[in-house]
Design a protein around this motif. Sequence first.
Motif, PDB file in Angstrom:
ATOM      1  N   THR A 247      -0.501  -9.585  -5.049  1.00 11.51           N
ATOM      2  CA  THR A 247       0.527  -9.927  -6.999  1.00 11.51           C
ATOM      3  C   THR A 247       1.907  -9.299  -6.455  1.00 11.51           C
ATOM      4  O   THR A 247       1.497  -8.223  -5.176  1.00 11.51           O
ATOM      5  CB  THR A 247      -0.554  -8.834  -7.584  1.00 11.51           C
ATOM      6  OG1 THR A 247      -0.938  -9.227  -8.423  1.00 11.51           O
ATOM      7  CG2 THR A 247       0.859  -8.334  -9.068  1.00 11.51           C
ATOM      8  N   THR A 248       3.146  -9.787  -6.737  1.00 13.31           N
ATOM      9  CA  THR A 248       4.138  -9.092  -6.350  1.00 13.31           C
ATOM     10  C   THR A 248       4.762  -8.921  -7.981  1.00 13.31           C
ATOM     11  O   THR A 248       4.619  -9.752  -8.693  1.00 13.31           O
ATOM     12  CB  THR A 248       5.198 -10.217  -5.434  1.00 13.31           C
ATOM     13  OG1 THR A 248       4.707 -11.210  -4.814  1.00 13.31           O
ATOM     14  CG2 THR A 248       6.680 -10.233  -6.003  1.00 13.31           C
TER      15      THR A 248
ATOM     16  N   SER B  23      -8.300  -0.492   1.740  1.00 15.24           N
ATOM     17  CA  SER B  23      -7.703  -1.282   2.825  1.00 15.24           C
ATOM     18  C   SER B  23      -6.161  -2.397   2.391  1.00 15.24           C
ATOM     19  O   SER B  23      -7.119  -2.784   0.557  1.00 15.24           O
ATOM     20  CB  SER B  23      -8.159  -2.510   4.142  1.00 15.24           C
ATOM     21  OG  SER B  23      -9.178  -3.350   3.685  1.00 15.24           O
ATOM     22  N   GLY B  24      -5.696  -2.763   2.970  1.00 14.27           N
ATOM     23  CA  GLY B  24      -4.398  -3.337   1.455  1.00 14.27           C
ATOM     24  C   GLY B  24      -3.728  -2.747   2.793  1.00 14.27           C
ATOM     25  O   GLY B  24      -3.081  -1.958   3.116  1.00 14.27           O
ATOM     26  N   GLN B  25      -2.219  -3.869   1.860  1.00 11.35           N
ATOM     27  CA  GLN B  25      -0.766  -2.874   2.329  1.00 11.35           C
ATOM     28  C   GLN B  25       0.177  -3.855   1.081  1.00 11.35           C
ATOM     29  O   GLN B  25      -0.408  -4.934   0.662  1.00 11.35           O
ATOM     30  CB  GLN B  25      -0.156  -4.175   3.348  1.00 11.35           C
ATOM     31  CG  GLN B  25      -0.095  -5.501   4.076  1.00 11.35           C
ATOM     32  CD  GLN B  25      -0.902  -6.135   4.601  1.00 11.35           C
ATOM     33  OE1 GLN B  25      -1.904  -5.476   5.082  1.00 11.35           O
ATOM     34  NE2 GLN B  25      -0.532  -7.296   5.194  1.00 11.35           N
ATOM     35  N   ILE B  26       1.885  -3.395   1.589  1.00 13.53           N
ATOM     36  CA  ILE B  26       2.651  -3.265   0.296  1.00 13.53           C
ATOM     37  C   ILE B  26       3.912  -4.081   1.229  1.00 13.53           C
ATOM     38  O   ILE B  26       4.140  -3.089   2.949  1.00 13.53           O
ATOM     39  CB  ILE B  26       3.084  -2.280   0.065  1.00 13.53           C
ATOM     40  CG1 ILE B  26       3.822  -3.086  -1.427  1.00 13.53           C
ATOM     41  CG2 ILE B  26       3.348  -1.045  -0.204  1.00 13.53           C
ATOM     42  CD1 ILE B  26       3.923  -1.782  -2.416  1.00 13.53           C
ATOM     43  N   GLU B  27       3.994  -5.335   0.776  1.00  8.36           N
ATOM     44  CA  GLU B  27       5.115  -5.515   2.175  1.00  8.36           C
ATOM     45  C   GLU B  27       6.315  -4.849   0.679  1.00  8.36           C
ATOM     46  O   GLU B  27       6.893  -5.938  -0.129  1.00  8.36           O
ATOM     47  CB  GLU B  27       5.433  -6.938   1.889  1.00  8.36           C
ATOM     48  CG  GLU B  27       6.585  -7.592   2.773  1.00  8.36           C
ATOM     49  CD  GLU B  27       6.501  -9.287   3.196  1.00  8.36           C
ATOM     50  OE1 GLU B  27       5.938  -9.246   3.910  1.00  8.36           O
ATOM     51  OE2 GLU B  27       6.520 -10.080   2.092  1.00  8.36           O
ATOM     52  N   LEU B  28       7.544  -4.874   1.342  1.00 10.81           N
ATOM     53  CA  LEU B  28       9.062  -4.154   0.469  1.00 10.81           C
ATOM     54  C   LEU B  28      10.130  -5.119   1.087  1.00 10.81           C
ATOM     55  O   LEU B  28       9.817  -5.808   1.903  1.00 10.81           O
ATOM     56  CB  LEU B  28       9.251  -2.667   0.612  1.00 10.81           C
ATOM     57  CG  LEU B  28       8.077  -1.887  -0.086  1.00 10.81           C
ATOM     58  CD1 LEU B  28       8.464  -0.871   0.323  1.00 10.81           C
ATOM     59  CD2 LEU B  28       8.522  -2.445  -1.638  1.00 10.81           C
TER      60      LEU B  28
ATOM     61  N   ALA C 266       8.077  -6.182  -4.012  1.00  7.73           N
ATOM     62  CA  ALA C 266       7.153  -4.906  -3.363  1.00  7.73           C
ATOM     63  C   ALA C 266       5.957  -6.368  -4.119  1.00  7.73           C
ATOM     64  O   ALA C 266       5.190  -6.751  -4.983  1.00  7.73           O
ATOM     65  CB  ALA C 266       6.473  -4.264  -4.217  1.00  7.73           C
ATOM     66  N   THR C 267       5.139  -6.744  -3.021  1.00 11.45           N
ATOM     67  CA  THR C 267       3.887  -7.860  -2.579  1.00 11.45           C
ATOM     68  C   THR C 267       2.914  -6.762  -2.169  1.00 11.45           C
ATOM     69  O   THR C 267       2.683  -6.447  -1.359  1.00 11.45           O
ATOM     70  CB  THR C 267       4.178  -9.115  -2.247  1.00 11.45           C
ATOM     71  OG1 THR C 267       5.750  -9.352  -2.342  1.00 11.45           O
ATOM     72  CG2 THR C 267       3.097  -9.560  -2.021  1.00 11.45           C
ATOM     73  N   PHE C 268       1.359  -6.729  -2.899  1.00 10.52           N
ATOM     74  CA  PHE C 268       0.466  -6.216  -2.551  1.00 10.52           C
ATOM     75  C   PHE C 268      -0.713  -6.620  -2.003  1.00 10.52           C
ATOM     76  O   PHE C 268      -1.062  -8.381  -3.014  1.00 10.52           O
ATOM     77  CB  PHE C 268      -0.657  -5.727  -3.911  1.00 10.52           C
ATOM     78  CG  PHE C 268       0.768  -3.915  -4.722  1.00 10.52           C
ATOM     79  CD1 PHE C 268       0.214  -3.078  -4.028  1.00 10.52           C
ATOM     80  CD2 PHE C 268       1.414  -4.478  -6.015  1.00 10.52           C
ATOM     81  CE1 PHE C 268       1.374  -1.887  -4.304  1.00 10.52           C
ATOM     82  CE2 PHE C 268       2.327  -3.427  -5.947  1.00 10.52           C
ATOM     83  CZ  PHE C 268       1.915  -2.097  -6.036  1.00 10.52           C
TER      84      PHE C 268
END
Lengths: 389, 526
Positions: free
Chosen positions: B77-78, B121-126, B220-222
Amino acid sequence: MRCLFILFFVATQFAQAQQTIVLDTYGHYNSTGVRRQVADAFFYGGLIDSSQINQSLTKLSARNAFGLQMGFNAQWQTPWALSKDAKNWSSSYRWVLGAGIHQYGGIHFSKDLFGLVFQGGLPYMGDSLDISNLRVESTTFSKLGFGLVNNSTQSSFLIHFVAVHNHIAAALQKGTWLQYPASAQIDLTLQGEAQFSGASPAAYGVAFDLDYRFGSAENDEAPQQFQFQVQNFGIARSTQTTQYNLSGGFQYAGYSFAQWQQATVNELSDAFLDSLGYEKSAVSSWILLPAQFQLAKVINWESPQRLEAYYGAQFMLRQTYTPLIYAGAHYKVKKAWQTGLGMAYGGFGGLRVQAYSAFHFKRSQLLLRSDNIALQNGASLYLQFRCDF
Amino acid sequence: MRLFVYFGIVAIVFSSCKKKATRWQSDWVLPILTDTLSLAHLYNDSTLSISGAQINIDLSRTLLDIGLSDIVKIPDTTISQQYQSNFTVSNVSPGFTFVNSVKTHALDLGDILLKKVRVQSGQIELKVYNPLNTAVLYQIELPGVSQNGQVFVQNYTVAAGTVQNPSIATETINLSGYEIDLSGQQGLEFNKIQSKLTLKTDPNGQTVSIFNNQVFKYEATFENLRFDYAKGYFGSTLLADQQQFTLPYLDKITGGSLSLPDLSLDVKIENGFKMALRAQIEQMNATNTQGQSISLNAPSIGPSMFLAPAVGSWNNLQPSSLLLHFDANNSNIKNYIENLGAYQNISYQLQPNPWGNTSAGHDEAFANSRLRLKVSAQMPMALNADALTLQDTFALDLSQDLNKTHVTGATLILDATNAFPVACDIVLYFMKDGQIMHTVVADAQLASAALGQIDPQDGLLKKKSKIKIVLPPELVADLQVLNQVAVGAAFATTDPTTGLAVQQAIQANAFLALQVQMQLQTQIRP
């Protein structure tokens, strides 16, 4: 080659002095035990039936030989002397040009190996077979050279440029084969090496031929002339020799289900070769040509005697060749036809009957010879045509 | 000229003499296979167990095992927040804060209503965009996202850009261990996440103007989020499926019958989630290779079954469970299995929260929450096979060039020691494109251990057999056109005295030792 022919043609048209053409061709194959029909099947094709294989097996000993020699030689003894000054010793020598192509093949093998190859493993289940001391030698080469010939003695010396077309030298010092009757498990041990020079030409080199005549003077009442002949004594250098080595053994009793499922045939065969210590490498090597040395009594074609003995010995620089000796009687039927009959022993075979006939014409002579007229375990034919003009 | 004619004639004569191939016959025996088939690798792996001199089937398998990440998912999701001035602001001095706003984002999770999750686990891309002609300090805060009490805050100084080519700063941050509060500002909502954006011009920069066409934003993309804790309402989406699968080996049976001893089968459903669960096996049927179908009939097939929520939390979580028992008294399980149905068909439903959100959003799942379906069966390993025939087809590529060294005849020799109470007749069908061209029958039967004697060394009943399968010359000659071989094996547990098929127990440590040799008649053509 065309240039040589033109040169030869022009020379024969314009030269006033004596010159000589000698053409000879030969083919021999022989074995200490293998029947001729077996070898013939390789030359002419056809089925080798089991009776011939069985008969060969009964005659084979623990160590046996088979060999083959074929070739063609041409020699032109030119009219051109080394010196035109008759007082100079060199005026008795003429230039000579020579060319030829030769094939030598020889093999030493055990009786067990012959049986295994020609009958398969089934008849030998439970027997420990000795396939050691296998040696294979094969060389095909051509040569082109020049030299000198003595007008009076016919002694000559030629040096040749040599091109080797293929060369095989393989030896198996140790080899055993055992297959168990109950499980069919194969125990194989091999230790040996082989060199193959297969690209054509595989190697280049130099060689010389020597024909040295000696003995009592011709003006003796009963002159005895002998001939010491060396042919193809030389070496060649190969830069593209493939060397194979084997040193190991394996016991194979079949694979498991898992192995058949998980491995490819190539992987399994690679595993075999690994266990045999198989190695392959590219090397440079020197090739010793199959030189032939002969010492023989020279038959005096002009002798007034009708019956005369002849004899000689010959050996080659090859481990698969046994020194050959021969002897016989020469009979002068008439001036134009002389013939001989004798025995020969050695080379690639045992004792055998040889015979020849020589036909003399005004300026030429034709010689036909066989070292195996009974076709015992092989065949032999030698043809020579000589023309003086 | 005449010479050339002579040479020509000689050349033609010799060229017309075609050399026949050199050839001879030789006979070889090659070992092909040496192996021992046993059930040893199945002991102690929840399949077989040894009880005295007998083998028992003690099967235990987990057919379904799903966890929190399989039920509660947040798709990639963004979320985005941006600022755009409505008018031009001139003479903005360095270090001036011109945006400080909070935005709430709603996540689309269907009927799942989440209050809180913890990221396994997982990340966020800003990704931050600056269109201003001076550097801008971005502060991005996610008030509901925290780790060890520290709120997620990221600061960026993004270099000067333009409207057409805004400067972009990008960073990927690992979110493992972060807790995400999705209950909104008041703590009463679901699936809500907040973000706060603060913008300040570079304190060391120049005085600038902010125009109304300049868009300041971040995205921000989860990505790839998996959770080890979740709280909320996990929805009541029905998981209904009809699964068809083929059981290995059973699809190779082409005839005969198999009779088994009485057996029992247990199916256990475990619910490790703190939510109610409805499970229903709608139907289960199987069809064998002869086309005969049978449905499993039992009281538990058809009706819905309900499982209570698990109790406890984290380390003391106690799943609720439901045990379904099938035996000869309450089902036709024996007939069902003896039908040897290769093609299985099962329809089932799984439904979380069958009565809706009765927990008021207090469903919970932990790292060790699992939804499991386990099967276990026990019976003595014995069977009654009557001409039970398995047949399998394999690709065959034994093409050979008859003008080169080739095989002219072959015989397969099987040396077997059989400790199984099963006899076997072997037939090979050699085919071309599915059409049987040659049928080869073994000259003898692989004899059953029941015909043998007890080996005093290991106490096993064994029987040795030697079987020859002769491949006739006409078959060998056809090898280059044959492309398939079907191996048929008919099994029978025949009583040595009556000759009738009877039930035979498989003795402990039973094995089948096989040695396969191939005897070849070859024509060698060097």
